[in-house]
Scaffold this motif. Structure first.
Motif, PDB file in Angstrom:
ATOM      1  N   GLY A 154       1.014  -1.280  -0.113  1.00 38.31           N
ATOM      2  CA  GLY A 154      -0.017  -0.077   0.124  1.00 38.31           C
ATOM      3  C   GLY A 154       1.193   1.083   0.074  1.00 38.31           C
ATOM      4  N   GLY A 155       1.928   0.861   0.271  1.00 37.82           N
ATOM      5  CA  GLY A 155       2.964   2.423   0.987  1.00 37.82           C
ATOM      6  C   GLY A 155       3.383   2.794  -0.555  1.00 37.82           C
ATOM      7  N   ALA A 156       3.712   1.360  -1.730  1.00 39.03           N
ATOM      8  CA  ALA A 156       4.689   2.177  -2.772  1.00 39.03           C
ATOM      9  C   ALA A 156       2.918   1.470  -3.580  1.00 39.03           C
ATOM     10  N   LEU A 157       1.789   1.614  -3.401  1.00 34.86           N
ATOM     11  CA  LEU A 157       0.970   2.629  -4.488  1.00 34.86           C
ATOM     12  C   LEU A 157       0.419   3.990  -4.338  1.00 34.86           C
ATOM     13  N   VAL A 158       0.817   4.431  -2.552  1.00 33.76           N
ATOM     14  CA  VAL A 158       0.755   5.622  -2.317  1.00 33.76           C
ATOM     15  C   VAL A 158       2.133   6.467  -3.049  1.00 33.76           C
ATOM     16  N   ASP A 159       3.430   6.240  -3.488  1.00 33.87           N
ATOM     17  CA  ASP A 159       4.100   6.799  -3.810  1.00 33.87           C
ATOM     18  C   ASP A 159       4.091   7.214  -5.087  1.00 33.87           C
ATOM     19  N   ARG A 160       3.511   5.996  -5.551  1.00 34.41           N
ATOM     20  CA  ARG A 160       3.191   6.428  -7.054  1.00 34.41           C
ATOM     21  C   ARG A 160       1.814   7.297  -7.382  1.00 34.41           C
ATOM     22  N   TRP A 161       0.915   7.884  -6.435  1.00 28.99           N
ATOM     23  CA  TRP A 161      -0.442   8.815  -6.890  1.00 28.99           C
ATOM     24  C   TRP A 161      -0.408   9.844  -6.296  1.00 28.99           C
ATOM     25  N   ASP A 162      -1.262  10.582  -6.348  1.00 30.82           N
ATOM     26  CA  ASP A 162      -1.412  12.062  -5.694  1.00 30.82           C
ATOM     27  C   ASP A 162      -1.775  11.361  -4.705  1.00 30.82           C
ATOM     28  N   ARG A 163      -0.751  12.358  -3.449  1.00 32.60           N
ATOM     29  CA  ARG A 163      -1.684  11.996  -2.660  1.00 32.60           C
ATOM     30  C   ARG A 163      -3.166  12.760  -2.110  1.00 32.60           C
ATOM     31  N   ARG A 164      -3.259  13.842  -2.308  1.00 31.80           N
ATOM     32  CA  ARG A 164      -4.921  14.526  -1.361  1.00 31.80           C
ATOM     33  C   ARG A 164      -5.301  13.809  -2.043  1.00 31.80           C
ATOM     34  N   ARG A 165      -5.223  13.347  -3.516  1.00 30.16           N
ATOM     35  CA  ARG A 165      -6.060  12.762  -4.140  1.00 30.16           C
ATOM     36  C   ARG A 165      -7.205  11.326  -3.230  1.00 30.16           C
ATOM     37  N   THR A 166      -5.321  10.425  -2.718  1.00 32.20           N
ATOM     38  CA  THR A 166      -5.983   9.164  -2.270  1.00 32.20           C
ATOM     39  C   THR A 166      -6.614   9.568  -1.666  1.00 32.20           C
ATOM     40  N   MET A 167      -6.223  10.801  -0.419  1.00 33.82           N
ATOM     41  CA  MET A 167      -7.561  10.691   0.727  1.00 33.82           C
ATOM     42  C   MET A 167      -8.679  10.492   0.578  1.00 33.82           C
ATOM     43  N   TRP A 168      -8.636  11.989  -0.317  1.00 35.73           N
ATOM     44  CA  TRP A 168     -10.332  12.218  -0.143  1.00 35.73           C
ATOM     45  C   TRP A 168     -11.002  10.882  -1.159  1.00 35.73           C
ATOM     46  N   ILE A 169     -10.381   9.758  -2.071  1.00 31.24           N
ATOM     47  CA  ILE A 169     -10.598   8.584  -2.206  1.00 31.24           C
ATOM     48  C   ILE A 169     -10.756   7.895  -1.248  1.00 31.24           C
ATOM     49  N   ALA A 170     -10.271   7.916  -0.257  1.00 27.27           N
ATOM     50  CA  ALA A 170     -10.415   6.446   0.345  1.00 27.27           C
ATOM     51  C   ALA A 170     -11.789   6.841   1.443  1.00 27.27           C
ATOM     52  N   ASP A 171     -11.818   8.502   1.847  1.00 30.35           N
ATOM     53  CA  ASP A 171     -12.630   9.148   2.734  1.00 30.35           C
ATOM     54  C   ASP A 171     -13.946   8.558   2.165  1.00 30.35           C
ATOM     55  N   THR A 172     -14.601   8.752   0.523  1.00 28.08           N
ATOM     56  CA  THR A 172     -15.446   9.066   0.091  1.00 28.08           C
ATOM     57  C   THR A 172     -16.110   7.565  -0.272  1.00 28.08           C
ATOM     58  N   ALA A 173     -15.102   6.688  -0.073  1.00 25.62           N
ATOM     59  CA  ALA A 173     -15.294   5.000  -0.114  1.00 25.62           C
ATOM     60  C   ALA A 173     -15.720   4.343   0.686  1.00 25.62           C
ATOM     61  N   ARG A 174     -14.891   5.240   2.191  1.00 26.78           N
ATOM     62  CA  ARG A 174     -14.997   4.586   3.309  1.00 26.78           C
ATOM     63  C   ARG A 174     -16.608   5.220   3.985  1.00 26.78           C
ATOM     64  N   ALA A 175     -17.073   6.350   3.025  1.00 31.15           N
ATOM     65  CA  ALA A 175     -18.416   6.369   3.687  1.00 31.15           C
ATOM     66  C   ALA A 175     -19.428   5.897   2.866  1.00 31.15           C
ATOM     67  N   VAL A 176     -19.512   5.428   2.362  1.00 31.61           N
ATOM     68  CA  VAL A 176     -20.202   4.840   0.611  1.00 31.61           C
ATOM     69  C   VAL A 176     -20.367   3.336   1.758  1.00 31.61           C
ATOM     70  N   LEU A 177     -19.464   2.622   1.563  1.00 29.25           N
ATOM     71  CA  LEU A 177     -18.838   1.274   2.182  1.00 29.25           C
ATOM     72  C   LEU A 177     -20.014   1.717   3.473  1.00 29.25           C
ATOM     73  N   LEU A 178     -20.504   2.325   4.318  1.00 32.67           N
ATOM     74  CA  LEU A 178     -20.661   2.520   5.740  1.00 32.67           C
ATOM     75  C   LEU A 178     -21.942   2.006   5.295  1.00 32.67           C
ATOM     76  N   ALA A 179     -22.544   2.522   4.351  1.00 25.67           N
ATOM     77  CA  ALA A 179     -24.267   2.894   3.667  1.00 25.67           C
ATOM     78  C   ALA A 179     -24.468   1.077   3.674  1.00 25.67           C
ATOM     79  N   ILE A 180     -23.783   0.401   3.741  1.00 29.39           N
ATOM     80  CA  ILE A 180     -24.542  -1.246   3.460  1.00 29.39           C
ATOM     81  C   ILE A 180     -24.369  -1.431   4.614  1.00 29.39           C
ATOM     82  N   PRO A 181     -23.739  -1.705   5.685  1.00 28.99           N
ATOM     83  CA  PRO A 181     -24.348  -2.169   7.128  1.00 28.99           C
ATOM     84  C   PRO A 181     -25.484  -1.629   7.243  1.00 28.99           C
ATOM     85  N   ALA A 182     -25.175  -0.266   7.345  1.00 25.79           N
ATOM     86  CA  ALA A 182     -26.583   0.671   8.095  1.00 25.79           C
ATOM     87  C   ALA A 182     -28.077   0.085   6.569  1.00 25.79           C
ATOM     88  N   ALA A 183     -27.526   0.014   5.994  1.00 19.66           N
ATOM     89  CA  ALA A 183     -28.856  -0.318   5.052  1.00 19.66           C
ATOM     90  C   ALA A 183     -29.034  -2.402   6.354  1.00 19.66           C
TER      91      ALA A 183
END
Length: 424
Positions: A58-87
Motif C-alpha cells: 500500500g505504501g508503494a502504491l501511495v508513492d505512485r499516486w497523488d497523495r491528496r486525491r488518495t486521501m479524499w477517495i479513501a474517505d469517500t469510499a469508506r463513507a459509501v461502504l458504511l451505507a451497506i451495513p447501515a442498510a
C-alpha cells in the motif's frame, strides 16, 4: 502553520471522531448477533489485516499516486461502504461475515488514507522539523481526544437510537473529511523513479528502512513496544480485577488515566525535543514507558496503578509525536509512503506476538508476570536503540535531508530525494 494545515487537522479530527464511534459500535453490533468469543474476535481482527497483508505494498502504491486525491477517495469510499451495513441493520440482514468484511475494508481505506496523509504532511510543511513536531502534536492530540474520549461514548449512545445510527454518523464524518481534504493545496508529485515493478519498489522502501540506523531505530521502538504493550493489554482487565480489586467502572477510569497521560505527552513533545534534542527525548520517553510499566506491575492499589498508566501514556504520546515527525523530516518524498507503511506494518505484526506472550505468561506463571516481562522488554529496547537514534545521528540525518541549497531550492529538492540518512 500554513493555512492548509488547519483543513487537514479538521479533516482528521472529524474522521477520528467517526472512528471512535465505529470502534465502539462494531463490537457492540457484533454482540447483538453472537456470544461466541471467536466470532467476536474475527470482527476485531479483520480491521488489522490490511496492514498485515498489504502494508508495504500500500505504501508503494501511495508513492505512485497523488497523495491528496488518495486521501479524499479513501474517505469517500469508506463513507459509501458504511451505507451497506447501515442498510442491512435497517433491513435486519446484519451478520458476522458482513461486519468482518466491513471492518476489513474500513481498515484498507485507513491504510491508504493514513499513509497518504503521513506522506502529504512533510510537503505541506516544507519538511521543517519544528513545524512537523507541532503539527503531529496537534494531530495526535485531536486523535486521542476524539477516538479515545468522545467517540466511544458517542458510539454507545447513538447505538441506543438504532443499529444503523452510529454507522451513518461515521459515514457523515468521512464525507466531511473528504470535503476538507478536497480543499487542500495541491502538492507537486515526487520525481518519478525509473519505471520499476511494484514489487521492486516495495522492496526498495523496506530496504531503505533497514539500511538506516535512525529509521531502523524509529521502526524498532513501536514494533518492540507493541509486543510489550499488547502483553500488558491482554491481561490488564484481569490484573485490575484480581490484584487491584477494580470493578468495571473503575477499569474504565484506569483506561481514561492512560488516555489523559497521552494527551499530556502530545502537548509536551515539542518542548522535550527542543530542550533535550529529539534523539535524547526519544530515549527518555522510551525509558519512562518501561519504568511506568514496572511501576504498574508493582502497584499496591488502583491509585498507583492509575498514576503509572498516566505516566506511560505520556511517554507513548510524546514518542508518537517525535518519532513520526523525525521520520517525515529525513525521508525523501518519493519514498515516504513506503517507509511509513513499512514501519507501521512492523508494529502491527508485533501486536499478535505480544497478545500471545501475555496470555502464555499469565497462564504459566502469574498475572503480574506479563507486566514485568513487558517492562524488561521496553527497557532493553531503550538500551539497544539509544545509540541508533542519538542526537548526533539525528542531527546528521537532518543535515543530509536538507542540503545547502535549502528546501526551497529546486536543485536542493532533487538532491534531498537521493540523500539517505546515515547507513549501517
Amino acid at each position: 502553520m500554513p493555512t492548509g494545515f488547519g483543513r487537514l487537522w479538521t479533516a482528521q479530527t472529524v474522521s477520528s471522531l467517526g472512528d471512535g464511534v465505529t470502534q465502539a459500535a462494531l463490537p457492540l453490533l457484533a454482540l447483538t448477533l453472537t456470544r461466541e468469543p471467536m466470532e467476536l474476535a474475527v470482527v476485531t481482527a479483520a480491521g488489522t489485516l490490511p496492514w498485515l497483508l498489504l502494508g508495504v505494498l500500500g505504501g508503494a502504491l501511495v508513492d505512485r499516486w497523488d497523495r491528496r486525491r488518495t486521501m479524499w477517495i479513501a474517505d469517500t469510499a469508506r463513507a459509501v461502504l458504511l451505507a451497506i451495513p447501515a442498510a442491512a441493520a435497517v433491513l435486519d440482514l446484519l451478520s458476522i461475515p458482513l461486519l468482518a468484511a466491513v471492518a476489513f475494508l474500513l481498515g484498507l481505506g485507513g491504510l491508504f488514507f493514513d499513509t497518504a496523509a503521513t506522506a502529504y504532511l512533510p510537503d505541506l510543511l516544507r519538511r521543517d522539523p519544528a513545524l512537523l513536531e507541532r503539527a503531529n502534536s496537534r494531530l495526535r492530540g485531536a486523535q486521542t481526544a476524539m477516538s479515545g474520549f468522545a467517540g466511544p461514548p458517542a458510539g454507545s449512545a447513538l447505538l441506543a437510537l438504532g443499529r444503523a445510527v452510529p454507522l451513518l454518523a461515521d459515514a457523515v464524518s468521512f464525507m466531511l473529511s473528504a470535503l476538507c481534504v478536497r480543499t487542500l493545496p495541491a502538492m507537486p508529485r515526487p520525481v518519478p523513479e525509473a519505471r520499476e515493478s511494484l514489487l521492486r519498489q516495495t522492496r526498495a522502501g523496506a530496504s531503505y528502512v533497514v539500511r538506516s540506523r535512525v529509521l531502523l531505530g524509529l521502526a524498532l521502538r513501536p514494533a518492540v513496544g507493541n509486543v510489550a504493550f499488547l502483553a500488558v493489554e491482554t491481561v490488564l482487565a484481569l490484573f485490575a480485577h484480581d490484584r487491584l480489586g477494580i470493578d468495571t467502572y473503575g477499569f474504565g477510569l484506569l483506561l481514561t488515566a492512560e488516555a489523559t497521560g497521552g494527551l499530556v505527552g502530545t502537548g509536551i513533545a515539542s518542548h522535550l525535543g527542543r530542550r533535550l534534542g529529539t534523539g535524547t527525548a526519544l530515549t527518555c520517553t522510551a525509558a519512562v514507558e518501561g519504568l511506568a510499566i514496572l511501576g504498574l506491575a508493582a502497584a499496591p492499589d488502583p491509585f498507583v496503578a492509575g498514576l503509572a498508566l498516566a505516566v506511560c501514556g505520556a511517554g507513548m504520546g510524546a514518542t508518537m509525536v517525535l518519532g513520526p515527525s523525525l521520520r517525515q523530516a529525513i525521508v525523501p518524498a518519493h519514498l515516504m509512503g513506503r517507509v511509513a507503511s513499512t514501519s507501521r506494518m512492523l508494529a502491527m505484526c508485533a501486536a499478535p506476538v505480544g497478545a500471545f506472550l501475555g496470555g502464555w505468561l499469565a497462564t504459566t506463571h502469574d498475572v503480574r508476570t506479563p507486566l514485568y516481562a513487558a517492562a524488561v522488554l521496553l527497557l532493553a529496547m531503550t538500551a539497544v536503540t539509544a545509540s541508533m537514534t542519538s542526537n548526533r545521528r539525528v542531527e546528521a540525518a537532518l543535515r543530509a535531508a536538507v542540503p545547502a541549497g535549502g528546501p526551497e531550492d529546486p536543485a536542493g529538492k532533487a538532491c534531498a530525494q537521493e540523500t539517505a540518512p546515515e547507513l549501517l
